[in-house]
Design an enzyme around this catalytic site. Sequence first.
Site: not given
Ligand code: SAH
Length: 364
Positions: A91, A104, A111, A115, A118, A160, A192, A214, A333
């Site tokens: 996406e 974005c 991935c 986390c 996510c 990813g 990021s 992050s 996000c």
């Molecule tokens: N892997 C990279 C790129 C993905 S970024 C990274 O971790 O930075 C995706 C962003 O969305 C990151 O800042 C992550 O912390 C945030 N994110 C992931 N899950 C989320 C959620 N449930 N609510 C809000 N932000 C989220």
Amino acid sequence: MKVDLKGMSLAETEAWVEEAGLPLYRARQLRRWLLKSWVRSFDEMTDIPKLLRSELAEKAHINHLERVKVQVSKDGTRKYLFELQDGYLIEAVLIPERGHFTLCISSQAGCAMRCRFCLTGKQGLKRNLTAAEIVDQAVQVKRDMTDPERLTNIVFMGMGEPLANYEEVVKAVANLTAEDGMNFSHRTVTLSTCGLVPQIRKLGRDMTLNLAVSLNASNDETRTYLMPVNLSYPLSELMSALREFPLPNRRMITIEYILIEGVNDKDEDALNLVYLLEGLRSKINLIPLNPHSGLKMETPSMERIRHFQEILTRHYLTAVVRKSKGRDISAACGQLSGESTGGEVVPPYEKDGKAATMHPVDSF
Ligand code: SAH
């Protein structure tokens, strides 16, 4: 095997052109058609002789992502679902901002980072995207816009972990920012990362672009609970890599911090964050947790979020609360999974590459 020109650098394209026995200038010509005019076949390259076009088609591919679905949010955010050649889904999210658009993009299908908050991580890693597939997200979205010039910003915040796909991401950034490529400014491309320390250090040596990290926690225990990557690269190592990251004039590192009720939103967490960021040229994006099904964590109240922000600003840190766009179509996000529903669905392109219906993206 046929090559995919969209992911190749100018030098690589020139080498390829030379090997094919063609004059060097053809390389720039090909790049212009692919990265500036966004054609889908050699046949559309009208200033190349017909015979040569068919020769080229035998030697090289012009792959493009198949647009499966576009969902439009109430706030104008558009989520593009693309299918890769081998069937995996990724996406990209087009976000209207004041006066311009930010795209974005994804760097991997799935991935591996797992986390806790996510959704993308839940499916595990399917595979790395190629540089061509990364660049093509911007190409296909621009093709869809009535005023493509207004797409000025790129963020690697889709599916990813970009630094886990280092080589292809760096190649993609090069073509996104090359003057003879897509010509995005270095200042408007942001990568990021969840904090892969060796790659952060390497990136600082290899290229200029904005870095976002992050962080999501200000002590190791909480960070490890939320992000397993912290076991390999704990906060002390991450912070020293960030302190040493070269920042051209007045640029700052963006610190992303998801706020999760009872997990990382206490006063103490904010104060720890102040301590952690001491002396680092940074700005903080506070992201209220975006809910998705299966998530056993809650978003703090707005009051709590404001309070957290206030502690940071009282200590002279720049902290903004990021308004999540596209929540109603799971485009925010951490909500990208390649399988969501909702919003107005725009029909996909017809097979010949022409848009079935053009839905201009120029109002916000
Ligand atoms: N892997 C990279 C790129 C993905 S970024 C990274 O971790 O930075 C995706 C962003 O969305 C990151 O800042 C992550 O912390 C945030 N994110 C992931 N899950 C989320 C959620 N449930 N609510 C809000 N932000 C989220």
